[in-house]
Each structure stands twice: as C-alpha cells, then as structure tokens.
Design a protein around this motif. Structure first.
Motif, PDB file in Angstrom:
ATOM      1  N   GLY A 272      11.062 -26.962  -5.875  1.00  0.00           N
ATOM      2  CA  GLY A 272      10.876 -25.563  -5.539  1.00  0.00           C
ATOM      3  C   GLY A 272      11.430 -24.589  -6.569  1.00  0.00           C
ATOM      4  O   GLY A 272      10.809 -23.582  -6.884  1.00  0.00           O
ATOM      5  N   ASN A 273      12.584 -24.883  -7.100  1.00  0.00           N
ATOM      6  CA  ASN A 273      13.238 -24.001  -8.058  1.00  0.00           C
ATOM      7  C   ASN A 273      13.808 -24.863  -9.186  1.00  0.00           C
ATOM      8  O   ASN A 273      14.904 -25.398  -9.053  1.00  0.00           O
ATOM      9  CB  ASN A 273      14.349 -23.202  -7.357  1.00  0.00           C
ATOM     10  CG  ASN A 273      14.948 -22.145  -8.246  1.00  0.00           C
ATOM     11  OD1 ASN A 273      14.383 -21.778  -9.266  1.00  0.00           O
ATOM     12  ND2 ASN A 273      16.117 -21.661  -7.862  1.00  0.00           N
ATOM     13  N   PRO A 274      13.071 -25.029 -10.272  1.00  0.00           N
ATOM     14  CA  PRO A 274      13.512 -25.930 -11.348  1.00  0.00           C
ATOM     15  C   PRO A 274      14.935 -25.632 -11.830  1.00  0.00           C
ATOM     16  O   PRO A 274      15.308 -24.478 -11.995  1.00  0.00           O
ATOM     17  CB  PRO A 274      12.502 -25.672 -12.466  1.00  0.00           C
ATOM     18  CG  PRO A 274      11.306 -25.132 -11.775  1.00  0.00           C
ATOM     19  CD  PRO A 274      11.832 -24.349 -10.610  1.00  0.00           C
ATOM     20  N   GLN A 275      15.698 -26.687 -12.010  1.00  0.00           N
ATOM     21  CA  GLN A 275      17.098 -26.581 -12.408  1.00  0.00           C
ATOM     22  C   GLN A 275      17.265 -27.121 -13.826  1.00  0.00           C
ATOM     23  O   GLN A 275      16.943 -28.269 -14.087  1.00  0.00           O
ATOM     24  CB  GLN A 275      17.965 -27.394 -11.436  1.00  0.00           C
ATOM     25  CG  GLN A 275      19.425 -27.416 -11.750  1.00  0.00           C
ATOM     26  CD  GLN A 275      20.094 -26.076 -11.504  1.00  0.00           C
ATOM     27  OE1 GLN A 275      19.803 -25.405 -10.539  1.00  0.00           O
ATOM     28  NE2 GLN A 275      20.977 -25.687 -12.393  1.00  0.00           N
ATOM     29  N   SER A 276      17.768 -26.284 -14.731  1.00  0.00           N
ATOM     30  CA  SER A 276      18.030 -26.780 -16.082  1.00  0.00           C
ATOM     31  C   SER A 276      19.406 -27.443 -16.110  1.00  0.00           C
ATOM     32  O   SER A 276      20.284 -27.122 -15.305  1.00  0.00           O
ATOM     33  CB  SER A 276      17.944 -25.653 -17.109  1.00  0.00           C
ATOM     34  OG  SER A 276      18.931 -24.686 -16.862  1.00  0.00           O
TER      35      SER A 276
END
Length: 82
Positions: free
Chosen positions: A55-59
């Motif tokens: 849902g919310n890409p995490q680097s």
C-alpha cells in the motif's frame, strides 16, 4: 528527461517489488514469521510489515537490505532482481 512524477512512480514500483520479494523469501522458508525476520535482521517488525505491504512503499538503507538478506540466508541481489 523524466519528470519527478515518473521517477517517483518507477521508484515506488521497485520498492513494491522489493517488499514482495522479502515476503516471498521469508514465506519460502516456511518457518519464519515477520517477527522472526525482524529479530534476525535487527530491525523492527513494523518495518517488515511496511516493507512487505504494497500500500505504501517503504524505502530502506543498503545496511538494512544486507541485514534482511543475511537473515533470509540469500544473496542481497536476489531481493533486487526482476
């Protein structure tokens, strides 16, 4: 020259793929929970959940990438391959 929006979209797609690969290799081990991966990689379970969730890409940093790969007992490049 690519616009920032296009660059951001490309990055997000890559981060989603990275997270999916982490989930794949963790589940392929059969016995490793998200908490166990977090403990073994010395990261928070919340980071594992954020990384694996699309849902919310995490680097993440390279250090974290290497820690996750080591915890999964795979070469880091496996998490970056197409």
């Amino acid at each position: 020259m690519e616009s920032n929006k296009t660059t951001d979209e490309k990055l997000n797609k890559r981060l989603i793929k990275l997270g999916l690969k982490v989930a794949y290799y963790r589940k392929a081990r059969g016995d490793m929970s998200a908490q166990q991966l977090a403990d073994k990689a010395d990261i928070s379970v919340n980071l594992v959940w954020k990384l694996e969730g699309s849902g919310n890409p995490q680097s993440i940093s390279l250090k974290t990438l290497f820690s996750i790969a080591d915890a999964l007992e795979i070469e880091p490049h496996k998490l970056l391959e197409n």
